[in-house]
Design a protein around this motif. Structure first.
Motif, PDB file in Angstrom:
ATOM      1  N   GLY A  70       0.825  -1.197   0.000  1.00 25.75           N
ATOM      2  CA  GLY A  70       0.000   0.000   0.000  1.00 25.75           C
ATOM      3  C   GLY A  70       0.862   1.251   0.000  1.00 25.75           C
ATOM      4  O   GLY A  70       1.971   1.247   0.515  1.00 25.75           O
ATOM      5  N   VAL A  71       0.344   2.298  -0.589  1.00 21.02           N
ATOM      6  CA  VAL A  71       1.031   3.589  -0.652  1.00 21.02           C
ATOM      7  C   VAL A  71       0.009   4.695  -0.417  1.00 21.02           C
ATOM      8  O   VAL A  71      -1.185   4.503  -0.641  1.00 21.02           O
ATOM      9  N   PRO A  72       0.465   5.875   0.051  1.00 18.92           N
ATOM     10  CA  PRO A  72      -0.466   7.002   0.181  1.00 18.92           C
ATOM     11  C   PRO A  72      -1.057   7.358  -1.180  1.00 18.92           C
ATOM     12  O   PRO A  72      -0.368   7.365  -2.194  1.00 18.92           O
ATOM     13  N   PHE A  73      -2.330   7.658  -1.186  1.00 21.47           N
ATOM     14  CA  PHE A  73      -3.038   7.857  -2.450  1.00 21.47           C
ATOM     15  C   PHE A  73      -3.239   9.332  -2.784  1.00 21.47           C
ATOM     16  O   PHE A  73      -2.894   9.772  -3.875  1.00 21.47           O
ATOM     17  N   LEU A  74      -3.802  10.091  -1.870  1.00 19.59           N
ATOM     18  CA  LEU A  74      -4.124  11.487  -2.163  1.00 19.59           C
ATOM     19  C   LEU A  74      -2.887  12.341  -2.375  1.00 19.59           C
ATOM     20  O   LEU A  74      -2.929  13.319  -3.110  1.00 19.59           O
ATOM     21  N   SER A  75      -1.777  11.994  -1.754  1.00 21.84           N
ATOM     22  CA  SER A  75      -0.576  12.822  -1.873  1.00 21.84           C
ATOM     23  C   SER A  75       0.255  12.497  -3.106  1.00 21.84           C
ATOM     24  O   SER A  75       1.243  13.167  -3.371  1.00 21.84           O
ATOM     25  N   SER A  76      -0.127  11.494  -3.875  1.00 22.18           N
ATOM     26  CA  SER A  76       0.622  11.124  -5.075  1.00 22.18           C
ATOM     27  C   SER A  76       0.304  12.080  -6.213  1.00 22.18           C
ATOM     28  O   SER A  76      -0.871  12.286  -6.550  1.00 22.18           O
ATOM     29  N   PRO A  77       1.317  12.667  -6.849  1.00 23.80           N
ATOM     30  CA  PRO A  77       1.028  13.580  -7.959  1.00 23.80           C
ATOM     31  C   PRO A  77       0.509  12.858  -9.201  1.00 23.80           C
ATOM     32  O   PRO A  77      -0.084  13.484 -10.069  1.00 23.80           O
ATOM     33  N   ASN A  78       0.700  11.556  -9.310  1.00 22.41           N
ATOM     34  CA  ASN A  78       0.211  10.816 -10.472  1.00 22.41           C
ATOM     35  C   ASN A  78      -1.291  10.577 -10.429  1.00 22.41           C
ATOM     36  O   ASN A  78      -1.902  10.293 -11.453  1.00 22.41           O
ATOM     37  N   VAL A  79      -1.871  10.673  -9.264  1.00 22.22           N
ATOM     38  CA  VAL A  79      -3.286  10.350  -9.093  1.00 22.22           C
ATOM     39  C   VAL A  79      -4.188  11.467  -9.604  1.00 22.22           C
ATOM     40  O   VAL A  79      -5.247  11.209 -10.156  1.00 22.22           O
ATOM     41  N   THR A  80      -3.801  12.687  -9.462  1.00 20.59           N
ATOM     42  CA  THR A  80      -4.566  13.881  -9.840  1.00 20.59           C
ATOM     43  C   THR A  80      -5.974  13.872  -9.249  1.00 20.59           C
ATOM     44  O   THR A  80      -6.962  14.104  -9.928  1.00 20.59           O
ATOM     45  N   PHE A  81      -6.039  13.583  -7.954  1.00 21.14           N
ATOM     46  CA  PHE A  81      -7.331  13.512  -7.274  1.00 21.14           C
ATOM     47  C   PHE A  81      -8.041  14.864  -7.275  1.00 21.14           C
ATOM     48  O   PHE A  81      -9.259  14.936  -7.437  1.00 21.14           O
ATOM     49  N   PHE A  82      -7.295  15.938  -7.084  1.00 23.73           N
ATOM     50  CA  PHE A  82      -7.902  17.259  -6.975  1.00 23.73           C
ATOM     51  C   PHE A  82      -8.023  17.974  -8.317  1.00 23.73           C
ATOM     52  O   PHE A  82      -8.336  19.154  -8.361  1.00 23.73           O
ATOM     53  N   HIS A  83      -7.786  17.274  -9.419  1.00 19.70           N
ATOM     54  CA  HIS A  83      -7.961  17.875 -10.747  1.00 19.70           C
ATOM     55  C   HIS A  83      -9.459  17.986 -11.039  1.00 19.70           C
ATOM     56  O   HIS A  83     -10.235  17.096 -10.702  1.00 19.70           O
ATOM     57  N   PRO A  84      -9.901  19.078 -11.641  1.00 21.39           N
ATOM     58  CA  PRO A  84     -11.340  19.271 -11.868  1.00 21.39           C
ATOM     59  C   PRO A  84     -12.001  18.171 -12.694  1.00 21.39           C
ATOM     60  O   PRO A  84     -13.173  17.864 -12.480  1.00 21.39           O
ATOM     61  N   THR A  85     -11.293  17.555 -13.607  1.00 20.87           N
ATOM     62  CA  THR A  85     -11.925  16.517 -14.420  1.00 20.87           C
ATOM     63  C   THR A  85     -12.172  15.230 -13.639  1.00 20.87           C
ATOM     64  O   THR A  85     -12.994  14.412 -14.059  1.00 20.87           O
ATOM     65  N   THR A  86     -11.485  15.047 -12.529  1.00 17.38           N
ATOM     66  CA  THR A  86     -11.725  13.860 -11.705  1.00 17.38           C
ATOM     67  C   THR A  86     -13.137  13.881 -11.132  1.00 17.38           C
ATOM     68  O   THR A  86     -13.747  12.831 -10.919  1.00 17.38           O
ATOM     69  N   PHE A  87     -13.661  15.070 -10.916  1.00 21.36           N
ATOM     70  CA  PHE A  87     -15.027  15.203 -10.414  1.00 21.36           C
ATOM     71  C   PHE A  87     -16.042  14.575 -11.377  1.00 21.36           C
ATOM     72  O   PHE A  87     -17.053  14.024 -10.947  1.00 21.36           O
ATOM     73  N   LEU A  88     -15.747  14.613 -12.678  1.00 21.09           N
ATOM     74  CA  LEU A  88     -16.659  14.034 -13.659  1.00 21.09           C
ATOM     75  C   LEU A  88     -16.810  12.524 -13.478  1.00 21.09           C
ATOM     76  O   LEU A  88     -17.871  11.966 -13.726  1.00 21.09           O
ATOM     77  N   PHE A  89     -15.741  11.869 -13.041  1.00 27.00           N
ATOM     78  CA  PHE A  89     -15.810  10.423 -12.837  1.00 27.00           C
ATOM     79  C   PHE A  89     -16.670  10.068 -11.631  1.00 27.00           C
ATOM     80  O   PHE A  89     -17.182   8.966 -11.522  1.00 27.00           O
ATOM     81  N   TRP A  90     -16.822  11.000 -10.713  1.00 25.95           N
ATOM     82  CA  TRP A  90     -17.670  10.754  -9.552  1.00 25.95           C
ATOM     83  C   TRP A  90     -19.127  11.038  -9.899  1.00 25.95           C
ATOM     84  O   TRP A  90     -20.032  10.331  -9.456  1.00 25.95           O
ATOM     85  N   VAL A  91     -19.361  12.041 -10.724  1.00 24.17           N
ATOM     86  CA  VAL A  91     -20.727  12.464 -11.037  1.00 24.17           C
ATOM     87  C   VAL A  91     -21.348  11.630 -12.161  1.00 24.17           C
ATOM     88  O   VAL A  91     -22.490  11.182 -12.059  1.00 24.17           O
ATOM     89  N   LEU A  92     -20.577  11.406 -13.222  1.00 21.61           N
ATOM     90  CA  LEU A  92     -21.108  10.685 -14.381  1.00 21.61           C
ATOM     91  C   LEU A  92     -21.027   9.172 -14.178  1.00 21.61           C
ATOM     92  O   LEU A  92     -20.200   8.699 -13.403  1.00 21.61           O
ATOM     93  N   PRO A  93     -21.858   8.413 -14.859  1.00 22.19           N
ATOM     94  CA  PRO A  93     -21.782   6.958 -14.730  1.00 22.19           C
ATOM     95  C   PRO A  93     -20.468   6.427 -15.281  1.00 22.19           C
ATOM     96  O   PRO A  93     -19.986   6.869 -16.319  1.00 22.19           O
ATOM     97  N   PHE A  94     -19.883   5.511 -14.587  1.00 16.89           N
ATOM     98  CA  PHE A  94     -18.575   4.951 -14.940  1.00 16.89           C
ATOM     99  C   PHE A  94     -18.782   3.568 -15.530  1.00 16.89           C
ATOM    100  O   PHE A  94     -19.323   2.692 -14.890  1.00 16.89           O
ATOM    101  N   THR A  95     -18.355   3.376 -16.779  1.00 12.48           N
ATOM    102  CA  THR A  95     -18.526   2.068 -17.393  1.00 12.48           C
ATOM    103  C   THR A  95     -17.199   1.413 -17.657  1.00 12.48           C
ATOM    104  O   THR A  95     -16.190   2.022 -17.761  1.00 12.48           O
TER     105      THR A  95
END
Length: 95
Positions: A70-95
């Motif tokens: 396991g590794v820290p997730f939110l602090s990883s720059p590769n994850v881009t959790f706080f990027h605005p487009t990541t919000f779309l994956f939470w709101v829109l249906p994921f297939t």
């Protein structure tokens, strides 16, 4: 005299470096290795799915359990959790 010849040769072959760089970049397209297929399907897609599932469950995904122990997730720059487009994956249906 030598300086003028050197400048003329440099100007004459200045296009070689950008052309070589472009050839290296486009090599993947010529061989059928599109970056979207490699990077998006193998790394970004599972990460975005993990984010969407964690947010749907009601918690922040602070730990990535699938890499070693396991590794820290939110602090990883590769994850881009706080990027605005990541919000779309939470709101829109994921297939």
């Amino acid at each position: 005299m030598q300086k003028a010849v050197l400048l003329r040769l440099t100007a004459r072959f200045a296009w070689l470096l950008p052309a070589a760089g472009l050839a290296v970049i486009l090599r993947g397209f010529w061989l059928g290795q599109v970056p979207v297929e490699r990077d998006w399907l193998r790394f970004e897609m599972p990460v975005k799915r993990f984010i969407a599932d964690a947010l749907a469950a009601g918690h922040l995904p602070t730990w990535w359990p699938y890499d070693g122990l396991g590794v820290p997730f939110l602090s990883s720059p590769n994850v881009t959790f706080f990027h605005p487009t990541t919000f779309l994956f939470w709101v829109l249906p994921f297939t």
